[in-house]
Design a protein around this motif. Structure first.
Motif, PDB file in Angstrom:
ATOM      1  N   GLU A   1      -5.837   5.864   2.084  1.00  0.00           N
ATOM      2  CA  GLU A   1      -5.316   5.011   1.930  1.00  0.00           C
ATOM      3  C   GLU A   1      -3.519   4.506   2.811  1.00  0.00           C
ATOM      4  O   GLU A   1      -3.242   3.468   2.939  1.00  0.00           O
ATOM      5  N   HIS A   2      -2.976   5.695   2.145  1.00  0.00           N
ATOM      6  CA  HIS A   2      -1.816   5.860   3.286  1.00  0.00           C
ATOM      7  C   HIS A   2      -1.762   5.741   4.837  1.00  0.00           C
ATOM      8  O   HIS A   2      -0.569   5.977   5.562  1.00  0.00           O
TER       9      HIS A   2
ATOM     10  N   LEU B   1      -1.846  10.822   9.229  1.00  0.00           N
ATOM     11  CA  LEU B   1      -0.600  10.229   8.212  1.00  0.00           C
ATOM     12  C   LEU B   1       0.653  10.800   8.947  1.00  0.00           C
ATOM     13  O   LEU B   1       1.822  10.344   7.807  1.00  0.00           O
TER      14      LEU B   1
ATOM     15  N   ALA C   1       7.179   4.904   6.958  1.00  0.00           N
ATOM     16  CA  ALA C   1       7.119   5.147   6.299  1.00  0.00           C
ATOM     17  C   ALA C   1       7.885   6.044   4.755  1.00  0.00           C
ATOM     18  O   ALA C   1       8.206   6.314   3.560  1.00  0.00           O
TER      19      ALA C   1
ATOM     20  N   GLU D   1       8.580   1.996   2.076  1.00  0.00           N
ATOM     21  CA  GLU D   1       7.834   2.366   1.106  1.00  0.00           C
ATOM     22  C   GLU D   1       8.620   3.513   0.601  1.00  0.00           C
ATOM     23  O   GLU D   1       8.709   3.176  -0.779  1.00  0.00           O
TER      24      GLU D   1
ATOM     25  N   ARG E   1       4.409   9.133   4.052  1.00  0.00           N
ATOM     26  CA  ARG E   1       2.755   9.150   3.166  1.00  0.00           C
ATOM     27  C   ARG E   1       2.359  10.493   3.386  1.00  0.00           C
ATOM     28  O   ARG E   1       1.455   9.728   3.042  1.00  0.00           O
TER      29      ARG E   1
ATOM     30  N   ARG F   1       3.173  12.112   0.059  1.00  0.00           N
ATOM     31  CA  ARG F   1       2.528  11.611  -1.133  1.00  0.00           C
ATOM     32  C   ARG F   1       1.269  11.954  -1.395  1.00  0.00           C
ATOM     33  O   ARG F   1       0.465  11.847  -1.317  1.00  0.00           O
ATOM     34  N   ALA F   2      -0.102  12.147   0.245  1.00  0.00           N
ATOM     35  CA  ALA F   2      -1.016  11.680   0.503  1.00  0.00           C
ATOM     36  C   ALA F   2      -1.473  13.573  -0.273  1.00  0.00           C
ATOM     37  O   ALA F   2      -2.646  13.269  -1.328  1.00  0.00           O
TER      38      ALA F   2
END
Length: 582
Positions: A287-288, A335, A401, A404, A483, A486-487
């Motif tokens: 999703e990222h 990513l 990125a 967010e 991103r 976070r992943a």
């Protein structure tokens, strides 16, 4: 990428007499006439400059006639680069466990190569949009060539990419074809000719020692011994699963190269499958990566399809190979803002110099090489034709990125060092190798809304105020690699709910049918859950706020940060970092 087991060959050997009895044999001449490369030539995209040596002239054989060893490939690539310095620059990025040098070959038009250092500085600025105004960065994106990264044979026994890399460098360095010249004006190609030199060497030496060019599926040359297994590197690591933890020097070298050149497109050339695969990828997609990735996966996929259609070659898309786990060489660059893609060839590898398909036609090693070469060229040209748009989309990804991380619910990750300082420092070092910003708090700090791992946070567990001690490692998501951070750090990755529902339905059908019933294959490709803090065994939290923390950003030592000849002698200590010593 698929891992063939010898059981398949044993089954083929048992069934072969039945197959031969069921249909008349096809004569050798007819079988050979059905090869995919029957109408293909590597020399059709000239004219070529005579001063640049052809790979076959240096090797003494045609590509596809045998497997090339590392030293032979090295000699070919360096000779081509030396003969075309106005188009090619060579950078050493590291060394393998067995001491083989890893290099990047950066290729573009003479005009771009003349200002390559300036372009790379511009790419640095685009990769970190926190500095500079929107107008400045947009203007920079409009004049910067797109960077296309092509990686070959991360699994050493998936050998066609290793060979096609030589022909790709020759085409880009030697051809005066207008289409090639136009692509190089708008793109910089970064060729990584071998992601796994040690594994490839192990496979090649074995295969060349037993090869008879026997297409029979049960032939000994198609049954690579487990003790060889060129898929893996020297210490039998799968280098396409190590990109999150980055424990191996080959992975660390490639990450350094990617962080240096900031590719907008990244292709990882694999094998061996029944029919060639290129994206769009299968579900699930991390999703990222974001929904905007579909545009470029589709555009480049269609360019590959058009190139394959010209030869009548078969291919498939949107099946089996997903973009979910961040430890692959397609998902990881995706990513960071690139269009990351896996390409899977059919010929070569464990199928050897010749392989007989079920319909009796011949599949050759040269077929697999040709298809990787064609897909690489189609990708370069498709990217170059939309270079401004692709670079602008990369800049937009990096901007989003940062935004967010500033405004999203998850603002920060923190992990403690008290219980196991070494493992916490190792985790910090892995993040730094990925270009993720990490800070170590010099003083205690407070969070009003922190979520501890292991307490239902995957389902949105309750937040609580928490005081973090000095020495805590902090990763704020308001950064260009946010991103990616976070992943790899979140406790439980999100899975496409529709995809998950379909797999659950298949499971329910299996339960109803029982052990004797027909089974359906699940659509998961490989790894479905991960979390670096959990894997490293450290206490971790994510927070909904990000109050200021005292402490400078950590940095890797020079030997890990800077590509160059010094890395050859430093490879043995490539895992050390200032984070570990702190």
């Amino acid at each position: 990428m698929p891992f063939r087991r010898s059981l398949r060959l044993a089954a083929a050997a048992l069934l072969a007499p039945v197959a031969l009895a069921a249909q008349p044999p096809i004569g050798p001449a007819l079988r050979d006439s059905l090869r995919d490369d029957r109408a293909f030539s590597f020399e059709a995209r000239g004219p070529y400059r005579p001063a640049v040596p052809r790979p076959e002239a240096l090797l003494g054989y045609r590509l596809g006639d045998r497997n090339t060893q590392y030293a032979e490939q090295e000699r070919v690539l360096l000779a081509i680069a030396a003969a075309a310095p106005e188009r090619v620059r060579v950078e050493e990025i590291g060394a393998t466990h067995e001491g083989r040098r890893m290099r990047l070959f950066i290729v573009s038009s003479p005009e771009n190569v003349a200002r390559l250092d300036e372009i790379r500085r511009d790419l640095d600025r685009l990769a970190d949009p926190r500095a500079g105004t929107a107008a400045e960065l947009d203007a920079l994106a409009a004049r910067t060539p797109a960077v296309v990264w092509i990686s070959e044979s991360v699994h050493g026994n998936e050998s066609p990419g290793f060979e096609s890399g030589m022909q790709l460098l020759y085409q880009l360095a030697a051809s005066d074809e207008p289409a090639t010249a136009a692509a190089l004006r708008n793109a910089i190609v970064v060729l990584n000719p071998s992601s796994n030199p040690d594994g490839h060497e192990r496979f090649t030496v074995w295969y060349n020692s037993v090869a008879r060019r026997d297409p029979a599926n049960q032939s000994f040359e198609h049954d690579e011994p487990w003790s060889v297994q060129g898929r893996f590197n020297h210490y039998r690591f799968d280098l396409n699963r190590d990109v999150m933890a980055s424990t191996q020097p080959e992975v660390q070298a490639l990450m350094r190269g990617m962080l240096r050149w900031h590719p907008q497109v990244a292709v990882d050339q694999h094998g061996q499958v029944g029919t060639y695969f290129f994206p769009p990828a299968a579900r699930p997609v991390n999703e990222h990566i974001g929904p905007e990735a579909e545009k470029w996966l589709t555009r480049i996929g269609r360019a590959n399809a058009a190139a394959f259609d010209r030869y009548g070659w078969q291919y498939y898309v949107r099946s089996y190979f997903d973009l979910y786990y961040p430890g692959y060489w397609d998902t990881w660059p995706s990513l960071t803002g690139a269009t990351g893609m896996t390409y899977e060839s059919d010929g070569g590898g464990w199928k050897g110099l010749l392989w007989e398909r079920e319909d009796g036609s011949m599949l050759s090693f040269r077929d697999g090489i040709a298809k990787h070469w064609v897909s690489a060229m189609a990708t370069v040209e498709a990217t170059a034709s939309g270079a401004r748009e692709r670079v602008a989309d990369y800049l937009a990804f990096r901007r989003r990125a940062v935004e967010e991380g500033r405004t999203g619910r998850v603002r920060r990750f923190a992990f403690a060092s008290e219980r196991d300082p070494l493992r916490a420092a190792e985790l910090a070092a892995a993040l730094l190798r990925a270009g993720i910003e990490v800070r170590r708090a010099e003083a205690a700090f407070q969070s009003a809304r922190a979520h501890a791992y292991g307490q239902g946070t995957a389902a949105g567990g309750a937040a609580a105020a928490r005081r973090f001690a000095a020495g805590t490692y902090v990763v704020d998501l308001a950064q260009p690699q946010g991103r990616l951070a976070r992943a790899v750090l979140e406790e439980a990755p999100a899975l496409d709910p529709e995809f998950a529902r379909l797999q659950e339905q298949r499971f329910a059908r299996h339960q109803r049918r029982g052990a004797a019933g027909a089974l359906e294959s699940y659509e998961f490709y490989d790894i479905t859950a991960w979390s670096l803090p959990v894997a490293f065994g450290v206490d971790a939290w994510w927070t909904e706020d990000a109050p200021a923390v005292t402490g400078a950003l950590l940095a890797l030592p020079d030997a890990e940060r800077r590509p160059g000849p010094a890395l050859a002698s430093a490879a043995a200590g490539a895992g050390k970092s200032e984070a570990k010593r702190s």
